[in-house]
Design a protein around this motif. Structure first.
Motif, PDB file in Angstrom:
ATOM      1  N   ARG A  85      22.775  -6.923  -4.497  1.00 12.98           N
ATOM      2  CA  ARG A  85      22.033  -7.375  -3.314  1.00 12.98           C
ATOM      3  C   ARG A  85      20.529  -7.299  -3.531  1.00 12.98           C
ATOM      4  N   ILE A  86      20.080  -6.284  -4.229  1.00  8.33           N
ATOM      5  CA  ILE A  86      18.657  -6.188  -4.556  1.00  8.33           C
ATOM      6  C   ILE A  86      18.243  -7.394  -5.400  1.00  8.33           C
ATOM      7  N   ASN A  87      19.090  -7.747  -6.368  1.00  9.84           N
ATOM      8  CA  ASN A  87      18.764  -8.848  -7.271  1.00  9.84           C
ATOM      9  C   ASN A  87      19.030 -10.222  -6.682  1.00  9.84           C
ATOM     10  N   ASP A  88      19.857 -10.320  -5.629  1.00  9.95           N
ATOM     11  CA  ASP A  88      20.129 -11.617  -5.002  1.00  9.95           C
ATOM     12  C   ASP A  88      18.835 -12.297  -4.575  1.00  9.95           C
ATOM     13  N   ALA A  89      17.940 -11.528  -3.972  1.00  7.57           N
ATOM     14  CA  ALA A  89      16.683 -12.105  -3.488  1.00  7.57           C
ATOM     15  C   ALA A  89      15.843 -12.649  -4.642  1.00  7.57           C
ATOM     16  N   LYS A  90      15.907 -11.982  -5.796  1.00  3.52           N
ATOM     17  CA  LYS A  90      15.120 -12.395  -6.960  1.00  3.52           C
ATOM     18  C   LYS A  90      15.743 -13.585  -7.676  1.00  3.52           C
ATOM     19  N   ARG A  91      17.070 -13.642  -7.697  1.00  2.00           N
ATOM     20  CA  ARG A  91      17.752 -14.595  -8.571  1.00  2.00           C
ATOM     21  C   ARG A  91      18.560 -15.653  -7.824  1.00  2.00           C
ATOM     22  N   GLY A  92      18.524 -15.646  -6.527  1.00  2.00           N
ATOM     23  CA  GLY A  92      19.175 -16.718  -5.784  1.00  2.00           C
ATOM     24  C   GLY A  92      20.656 -16.562  -5.523  1.00  2.00           C
ATOM     25  N   GLY A  93      21.148 -15.359  -5.467  1.00  2.00           N
ATOM     26  CA  GLY A  93      22.533 -15.152  -5.047  1.00  2.00           C
ATOM     27  C   GLY A  93      23.560 -15.272  -6.140  1.00  2.00           C
ATOM     28  N   ASP A  94      24.608 -16.045  -5.876  1.00  2.00           N
ATOM     29  CA  ASP A  94      25.798 -16.032  -6.725  1.00  2.00           C
ATOM     30  C   ASP A  94      25.830 -17.130  -7.778  1.00  2.00           C
ATOM     31  N   GLY A  95      24.702 -17.459  -8.377  1.00  2.00           N
ATOM     32  CA  GLY A  95      24.656 -18.478  -9.424  1.00  2.00           C
ATOM     33  C   GLY A  95      25.559 -18.162 -10.601  1.00  2.00           C
ATOM     34  N   TRP A  96      25.784 -16.873 -10.844  1.00  2.00           N
ATOM     35  CA  TRP A  96      26.653 -16.460 -11.945  1.00  2.00           C
ATOM     36  C   TRP A  96      28.082 -16.970 -11.778  1.00  2.00           C
ATOM     37  N   LEU A  97      28.476 -17.284 -10.538  1.00  2.00           N
ATOM     38  CA  LEU A  97      29.829 -17.788 -10.318  1.00  2.00           C
ATOM     39  C   LEU A  97      30.016 -19.195 -10.875  1.00  2.00           C
ATOM     40  N   ARG A  98      28.904 -19.869 -11.162  1.00  2.00           N
ATOM     41  CA  ARG A  98      28.984 -21.205 -11.745  1.00  2.00           C
ATOM     42  C   ARG A  98      28.991 -21.158 -13.279  1.00  2.00           C
ATOM     43  N   CYS A  99      28.937 -19.967 -13.849  1.00  2.00           N
ATOM     44  CA  CYS A  99      28.966 -19.815 -15.311  1.00  2.00           C
ATOM     45  C   CYS A  99      30.382 -20.001 -15.834  1.00  2.00           C
ATOM     46  N   ASP A 157      28.596 -20.097 -21.291  1.00  2.00           N
ATOM     47  CA  ASP A 157      27.560 -19.120 -20.929  1.00  2.00           C
ATOM     48  C   ASP A 157      27.851 -17.708 -21.429  1.00  2.00           C
ATOM     49  N   VAL A 158      29.021 -17.490 -22.006  1.00  2.00           N
ATOM     50  CA  VAL A 158      29.430 -16.130 -22.378  1.00  2.00           C
ATOM     51  C   VAL A 158      28.433 -15.485 -23.331  1.00  2.00           C
ATOM     52  N   GLU A 159      28.012 -16.192 -24.367  1.00  2.00           N
ATOM     53  CA  GLU A 159      27.096 -15.589 -25.336  1.00  2.00           C
ATOM     54  C   GLU A 159      25.768 -15.219 -24.681  1.00  2.00           C
ATOM     55  N   ARG A 160      25.206 -16.108 -23.862  1.00  2.00           N
ATOM     56  CA  ARG A 160      23.938 -15.815 -23.181  1.00  2.00           C
ATOM     57  C   ARG A 160      24.075 -14.599 -22.264  1.00  2.00           C
ATOM     58  N   LEU A 161      25.162 -14.540 -21.526  1.00  2.00           N
ATOM     59  CA  LEU A 161      25.386 -13.398 -20.642  1.00  2.00           C
ATOM     60  C   LEU A 161      25.591 -12.113 -21.442  1.00  2.00           C
TER      61      LEU A 161
END
Length: 164
Positions: A22-36, A40-44
């Motif tokens: 939740r702290i990082n949601d404001a910085k990174r725009g929420g649940d974008g990781w769900l679209r990975c 994207d595995v190597e980058r993550l």
């Protein structure tokens, strides 16, 4: 496996992860990781290595507040890798709505025989279960925090305390 039972330590760790998300949601725009996905595995995974390095630095410095933050960041990155690799089934839109209350447990320790549940950083509930064993208070407080954070319960609670 009884999927309705979650070990208290696992629940506490999940709450730590959720607080950091939740702290990082404001910085990174929420649940974008769900679209990975698989691409994207190597980058993550590189993000896991980066966060684990920050964790190691914090541990070496004895900065346990930073250790807590980096443990949660690293665990969250691992969860994202697992999702991108197809190991988890998580629905899009699972990020809490903007303005959702944050619940945090201030654990009972040592001689303190009560745990506190904070809502948005303010004391809301203190355990009082007739036990002088701090871990029982902590287990109760963690369970209550999970229930209170449910959107329907939180909305009713907000009305009761004059915030809704």
């Amino acid at each position: 496996m009884n999927e309705t039972f979650i070990r208290p330590g696992v629940m506490a760790f999940a709450l730590l992860m959720e607080r950091e998300m939740r702290i990082n949601d404001a910085k990174r725009g929420g649940d974008g990781w769900l679209r990975c996905g698989p691409a994207d595995v190597e980058r993550l995974a590189q993000g896991v290595a980066r966060d684990a390095g920050k964790l190691l630095d914090a541990a070496r410095q004895g900065d346990f507040a930073k250790v807590e933050e980096q443990v949660a960041d690293t665990a969250n990155m691992l969860m994202m890798v697992a999702h991108a690799a197809g190991c988890l089934r998580v629905a899009a839109g699972s990020t809490p709505p903007v303005g959702a209350a944050t619940y945090e447990v201030v654990p009972a320790e040592g001689h303190i025989d009560a745990a506190l549940v904070n809502r948005n950083g303010k004391g809301l509930l203190v355990t009082n279960i007739g036990s002088d064993h701090p871990e029982r208070h902590n287990q109760l407080a963690r369970a209550l925090a999970v229930v209170l954070a449910r959107p329907d319960v939180d909305a009713a609670l907000a009305v009761l305390i004059g915030e809704g």
